[in-house]
Design a protein around this motif. Structure first.
Motif, short mmCIF file in Angstrom:
data_model
loop_
_atom_site.label_atom_id
_atom_site.label_comp_id
_atom_site.label_asym_id
_atom_site.label_seq_id
_atom_site.Cartn_x
_atom_site.Cartn_y
_atom_site.Cartn_z
N ALA A 196 -25.09 -21.22 69.66
CA ALA A 196 -24.74 -22.36 70.51
C ALA A 196 -23.64 -23.19 69.88
CB ALA A 196 -25.97 -23.21 70.79
N PHE A 197 -23.74 -23.44 68.56
CA PHE A 197 -22.69 -24.18 67.86
C PHE A 197 -21.37 -23.42 67.91
CE2 PHE A 197 -26.31 -26.28 65.64
CZ PHE A 197 -25.96 -27.60 65.90
N LEU A 198 -21.43 -22.10 67.74
CA LEU A 198 -20.23 -21.28 67.78
C LEU A 198 -19.60 -21.30 69.17
CD1 LEU A 198 -18.39 -19.38 66.20
CD2 LEU A 198 -19.88 -17.48 66.86
N ALA A 199 -20.45 -21.18 70.20
CA ALA A 199 -19.95 -21.23 71.58
C ALA A 199 -19.31 -22.58 71.88
CB ALA A 199 -21.09 -20.96 72.56
N LEU A 200 -19.92 -23.64 71.38
CA LEU A 200 -19.37 -24.98 71.58
C LEU A 200 -18.02 -25.11 70.88
CD1 LEU A 200 -19.75 -27.89 72.62
CD2 LEU A 200 -20.94 -28.41 70.48
N GLY A 201 -17.92 -24.60 69.66
CA GLY A 201 -16.67 -24.66 68.92
C GLY A 201 -15.56 -23.89 69.61
N VAL A 202 -15.87 -22.70 70.13
CA VAL A 202 -14.86 -21.90 70.82
C VAL A 202 -14.40 -22.60 72.10
CG1 VAL A 202 -14.49 -19.73 72.06
CG2 VAL A 202 -15.66 -19.71 69.87
N ALA A 203 -15.35 -23.19 72.84
CA ALA A 203 -14.99 -23.89 74.07
C ALA A 203 -14.06 -25.06 73.78
CB ALA A 203 -16.25 -24.37 74.78
N VAL A 204 -14.39 -25.85 72.76
CA VAL A 204 -13.54 -26.99 72.40
C VAL A 204 -12.17 -26.49 71.93
CG1 VAL A 204 -13.26 -28.92 70.80
CG2 VAL A 204 -15.49 -28.47 71.83
N ALA A 205 -12.14 -25.40 71.16
CA ALA A 205 -10.88 -24.85 70.67
C ALA A 205 -9.98 -24.40 71.82
CB ALA A 205 -11.16 -23.68 69.72
N LEU A 206 -10.57 -23.75 72.82
CA LEU A 206 -9.78 -23.25 73.94
C LEU A 206 -9.27 -24.37 74.83
CD1 LEU A 206 -11.95 -20.15 74.95
CD2 LEU A 206 -9.73 -20.13 73.81
N VAL A 207 -10.05 -25.43 74.95
CA VAL A 207 -9.69 -26.52 75.87
C VAL A 207 -8.79 -27.55 75.20
CG1 VAL A 207 -10.60 -28.44 77.23
CG2 VAL A 207 -11.77 -26.22 77.28
N ALA A 208 -9.10 -27.90 73.95
CA ALA A 208 -8.44 -29.05 73.32
C ALA A 208 -7.31 -28.69 72.37
CB ALA A 208 -9.49 -29.89 72.58
N CYS A 209 -7.22 -27.43 71.94
CA CYS A 209 -6.19 -27.05 70.97
C CYS A 209 -5.09 -26.23 71.65
CB CYS A 209 -6.80 -26.24 69.82
SG CYS A 209 -7.98 -27.17 68.82
N ARG A 210 -3.84 -26.49 71.23
CA ARG A 210 -2.71 -25.77 71.81
C ARG A 210 -2.32 -24.55 70.97
NH1 ARG A 210 1.47 -30.70 73.35
NH2 ARG A 210 0.13 -31.75 74.90
#
Length: 284
Positions: A196-210
């Protein structure tokens, strides 16, 4: 014709994998603290697709018959993992492969290239085999327990208790002599939320990082964040045992682990803020 073909394939896809969805729902509902995030993963995947809406609108879907290769390979793998191996995790990966092959067949390589990441993200909703999870989390549990033991030892004199560690358990002893045992093996079960933490990190990375390097850095932080949050979890559970031992078990135990996803999200967003200032990029 393409829409009709897609509708027929969608119905066939649901019918083919209906049993897998039922089993996954049983896993998630029975172990909501471990795999409850599986219900959220498809919603995040849809959101990732919505973010690429303009790119998709500029493309023209077309049938791509080589897409039948990954589609049929996924279907054959699914039946093999039902009959021969009987592994729910491998069945789930076969489902994702079949889905991508189906989209490649109907929509073509250009559209499927845009959809690759959202479809691959669905893998985070698959229950990992028990043996694999136990092997991954065992060493992490030991590290998290040592971290929480250190924190409890530091704050113990301030709150009037001492800490004695023995094996996989921590014992809190108050100034009046009362003993409150805390089993680390049970308290550290929160590290099963690592996915769950990994999924959350990937989601934030895809949405918030360029930048991709920012995304990779954020994903690599998933394990340290999971360790930190679980150390906080064990520490909180230890302190709660001093108030009421029942608060360190059952529904309260599960609730605390789930609520830790909120500060974890805050940590991820803080890292995003820092990464965006390490290297400034131009607009777009």
């Amino acid at each position: 014709t393409g829409a009709a073909m897609l509708a027929v394939l969608a119905v066939a896809f649901i019918a083919l994998f209906f049993r897998w969805f039922l089993v996954q729902n049983r896993h998630s509902s029975k172990s909501i603290e471990d795999w409850g995030h599986a219900y959220i993963i498809p919603l995040i995947s849809v959101y990732l697709i919505r973010l690429r809406e303009k790119d998709l609108a500029a493309l023209t879907p077309r049938a791509f018959w080589p897409g039948m290769v990954p589609m049929l390979l996924g279907i054959m793998s699914y039946f093999y993992c039902m009959v021969a191996v009987k592994n729910h995790m491998l069945q789930g990966f076969s489902l994702v492969l079949t889905l991508y092959g189906t989209l490649l067949l109907v929509l073509g390589p250009a559209v499927s290239r845009v959809l690759f990441v959202p479809i691959a993200y669905l893998a985070f909703g698959i229950t990992i085999s028990e043996a694999i999870m136990n092997n991954i989390t065992f060493r992490l549990q030991l590290v998290a327990s040592q971290m929480s033991e250190l924190v409890l030892t530091i704050i113990g004199p301030l709150l009037g208790f001492s800490v004695e560690a023995s094996g996989n358990s921590i014992e809190l002893i108050t100034s009046s002599g009362k003993s409150f045992p805390l089993t680390i093996a049970e308290a550290c079960a929160g590290l099963r939320m690592l996915i769950a933490f990994l999924a959350l990190g990937v989601a934030v990375a895809l949405v918030a990082c360029r930048e991709w390097w920012q995304r990779i850095a954020l994903v690599l932080l998933a394990v340290p964040v999971a360790l930190l949050m679980n150390a906080v979890r064990v520490t909180v559970l230890g302190l709660l045992t001093l108030v009421n031992p029942n608060l360190a078990a059952g529904e309260a135990h599960t609730l605390i682990g789930t609520l830790l996803l909120v500060p974890a999200l805050g940590l991820y967003m803080g890292v995003v803020w820092a990464l965006n200032r390490v290297v400034r990029t131009g607009p777009g």
